[in-house]
Scaffold this motif. Structure first.
Motif, mmCIF file in Angstrom:
data_model
loop_
_atom_site.group_PDB
_atom_site.id
_atom_site.type_symbol
_atom_site.label_atom_id
_atom_site.label_comp_id
_atom_site.label_asym_id
_atom_site.label_seq_id
_atom_site.Cartn_x
_atom_site.Cartn_y
_atom_site.Cartn_z
ATOM 1 N N ASN A 64 -9.972 -32.631 32.152
ATOM 2 C CA ASN A 64 -9.773 -32.291 30.749
ATOM 3 C C ASN A 64 -10.705 -33.118 29.883
ATOM 4 O O ASN A 64 -10.634 -34.344 29.879
ATOM 5 C CB ASN A 64 -8.323 -32.548 30.333
ATOM 6 N N CYS A 65 -11.607 -32.442 29.184
ATOM 7 C CA CYS A 65 -12.546 -33.100 28.276
ATOM 8 C C CYS A 65 -12.148 -32.789 26.830
ATOM 9 O O CYS A 65 -11.236 -32.004 26.579
ATOM 10 C CB CYS A 65 -13.966 -32.628 28.556
ATOM 11 N N THR A 66 -12.844 -33.361 25.877
ATOM 12 C CA THR A 66 -12.476 -33.169 24.473
ATOM 13 C C THR A 66 -12.730 -31.755 23.989
ATOM 14 O O THR A 66 -12.125 -31.315 23.008
ATOM 15 C CB THR A 66 -13.242 -34.159 23.584
ATOM 16 N N THR A 98 -5.162 -45.714 33.935
ATOM 17 C CA THR A 98 -6.084 -45.638 32.808
ATOM 18 C C THR A 98 -7.161 -46.712 32.934
ATOM 19 O O THR A 98 -6.849 -47.910 33.009
ATOM 20 C CB THR A 98 -5.334 -45.832 31.470
ATOM 21 N N ASP A 118 -4.252 -26.761 32.470
ATOM 22 C CA ASP A 118 -3.812 -27.538 33.633
ATOM 23 C C ASP A 118 -3.955 -26.795 34.960
ATOM 24 O O ASP A 118 -3.516 -27.301 35.997
ATOM 25 C CB ASP A 118 -2.371 -27.996 33.455
ATOM 26 N N ALA A 167 -6.688 -28.615 27.164
ATOM 27 C CA ALA A 167 -5.448 -29.035 27.822
ATOM 28 C C ALA A 167 -5.070 -28.129 28.992
ATOM 29 O O ALA A 167 -3.964 -28.219 29.513
ATOM 30 C CB ALA A 167 -4.305 -29.062 26.802
ATOM 31 N N ARG A 174 -3.917 -39.268 38.769
ATOM 32 C CA ARG A 174 -4.208 -38.755 37.439
ATOM 33 C C ARG A 174 -4.911 -39.895 36.701
ATOM 34 O O ARG A 174 -4.303 -40.906 36.372
ATOM 35 C CB ARG A 174 -2.941 -38.342 36.687
ATOM 36 N N THR A 233 -8.532 -37.072 32.851
ATOM 37 C CA THR A 233 -8.755 -36.911 31.420
ATOM 38 C C THR A 233 -9.954 -37.771 31.048
ATOM 39 O O THR A 233 -9.923 -38.993 31.235
ATOM 40 C CB THR A 233 -7.520 -37.350 30.609
ATOM 41 N N ARG A 241 -6.404 -35.003 38.856
ATOM 42 C CA ARG A 241 -6.348 -34.664 37.435
ATOM 43 C C ARG A 241 -7.006 -35.799 36.667
ATOM 44 O O ARG A 241 -6.589 -36.957 36.785
ATOM 45 C CB ARG A 241 -4.915 -34.470 36.961
ATOM 46 N N THR A 291 -11.961 -27.695 29.602
ATOM 47 C CA THR A 291 -11.533 -28.178 30.908
ATOM 48 C C THR A 291 -12.433 -27.651 32.006
ATOM 49 O O THR A 291 -12.728 -26.453 32.063
ATOM 50 C CB THR A 291 -10.080 -27.736 31.178
ATOM 51 N N THR A 328 -7.353 -41.526 33.604
ATOM 52 C CA THR A 328 -7.872 -41.419 32.249
ATOM 53 C C THR A 328 -9.118 -42.289 32.166
ATOM 54 O O THR A 328 -9.054 -43.491 32.433
ATOM 55 C CB THR A 328 -6.831 -41.892 31.211
#
Length: 258
Positions: A249-251, A143, A234, A232, A165, A203, A201, A254, A167
Motif C-alpha cells: 500500500n503506497c500513498t 514499523t 487489501d 487501501a 506486515r 505499507t 503486507r 496499491t 510499515t
C-alpha cells in the motif's frame, strides 16, 4: 631508536597513501557502470576488531557491501562497525561479528503484542528478530523507524514461517538490495525475507513509483505486479487462492504481486 622512527614514518606513509589504514584488508570491486565501488570481501589473513567502510575509495564513492563482508574468520572479533552515508546496497547483516552478538547494540520494540529486537547501525536497519508473542496464524506487525535510509538484505529472515506486515517510511533509499554474483552490480530485489512464501503486507510511506524504483527486480522474483488506484486495497478477493502474495500500500495506490 633510528629503526623505530623509520618504522613509524613507514606506517604513516602507508596510512596516507593509496592503501590507507581505513581500507587495510578490505577488497573493493568497481561497479559495472564504473561510477562507484562495492566492498566485496577481504584480503587473505585479515582479522578485524574494528570495521570501517570508507565513504570513498580511489576517488569514487563506496555504495555497496557484498555478503562476503560477513566472513566469520575475518570479523568474528569485530566489536565496532562504521558505515558511510549514501549506500544503495547492504548485502551483509554482520551476523558473525561480536558487534551483532552484543545485546547492548539492539533495541527492544513491542508492537501489536509481539516483542522484537532490532539492530540499527547509523541510519541502516541490519536485522529484526522476534523475541516473544510470534503469531503463526496472522501477521506480525513491525514499523521501521522514521529516518531509516536502508534495510539490509535478509533483515527479517530469522524465521521463514513468519508472515509480516511492515510499515516502511519514505526515507528508505534501498530495500533488501543484494550484490550480484559477479560483484559488480546491485540487484534491487527487496530480498528481506529469505525463502519464506507467506503473504506479505507492506505499507510504504511514498508513492507507487518510488516503491517500484526501490524494487526494480521484484517482479522477476515474486511474480507480475498489478496496480490498483485504491491506496487501501487489501487484495482480499485473491488472498484465498493466491500463494506468496505481496500487497504494498503506497500513498497513491496499491501494488499487488501474485
Amino acid at each position: 631508536m633510528l629503526k623505530r622512527i623509520t618504522a613509524l614514518f613507514m606506517l604513516l606513509a602507508l596510512c596516507l597513501g593509496i592503501s590507507s589504514c581505513a581500507t587495510a584488508g578490505i577488497q573493493f570491486t568497481l561497479s559495472k557502470d564504473g561510477t562507484y565501488y562495492i566492498a566485496s570481501g577481504y584480503e587473505s589473513g585479515t582479522e578485524l576488531t574494528k570495521l570501517n567502510i570508507p565513504a570513498e575509495y580511489k576517488g569514487l564513492p563506496v555504495k555497496g557491501l557484498s555478503n562476503q563482508m560477513d566472513h566469520r574468520q575475518v570479523v568474528e572479533g569485530t566489536t565496532a562497525i562504521s558505515l558511510p552515508e549514501g549506500l544503495i546496497c547492504l548485502d551483509a547483516n554482520f551476523w558473525a561479528t561480536a558487534y551483532y552478538a552484543d545485546e547492548g547494540n539492539w533495541e527492544t520494540v513491542t508492537e501489536d503484542g509481539v516483542t522484537y529486537r532490532a539492530l540499527y547501525l547509523n541510519s541502516y536497519l541490519l536485522s529484526v528478530e522476534i523475541v516473544s508473542g510470534k503469531k503463526t496464524d496472522g501477521f506480525n506487525s513491525f514499523t521501521v523507524k522514521d529516518g531509516t535510509k536502508g534495510i539490509a538484505s535478509l533483515a527479517f529472515a530469522d524465521d521463514s514461517s513468519v508472515a509480516y506486515r511492515l510499515t516502511i517510511p519514505s526515507s528508505v533509499d534501498f530495500l533488501g538490495s543484494s550484490v550480484a554474483v559477479n560483484k559488480t552490480e546491485v540487484e534491487k530485489r527487496c530480498n528481506l525475507f529469505g525463502s519464506s512464501s507467506n503473504h506479505k503486507r507492506i505499507t510504504f510511506g511514498g508513492t507507487a513509483e518510488e516503491w517500484k524504483e526501490l524494487t526494480v527486480d521484484l517482479e522477476d522474483q515474486v511474480g507480475e505486479m498489478t496496480f490498483y488506484e485504491d491506496p487501501a486495497y487489501d487484495a482480499r478477493d485473491i488472498l484465498a487462492t493466491g500463494y506468496g502474495i505481496w500487497i504494498v500500500n503506497c500513498t497513491d495506490g496499491t501494488c499487488v504481486y501474485d
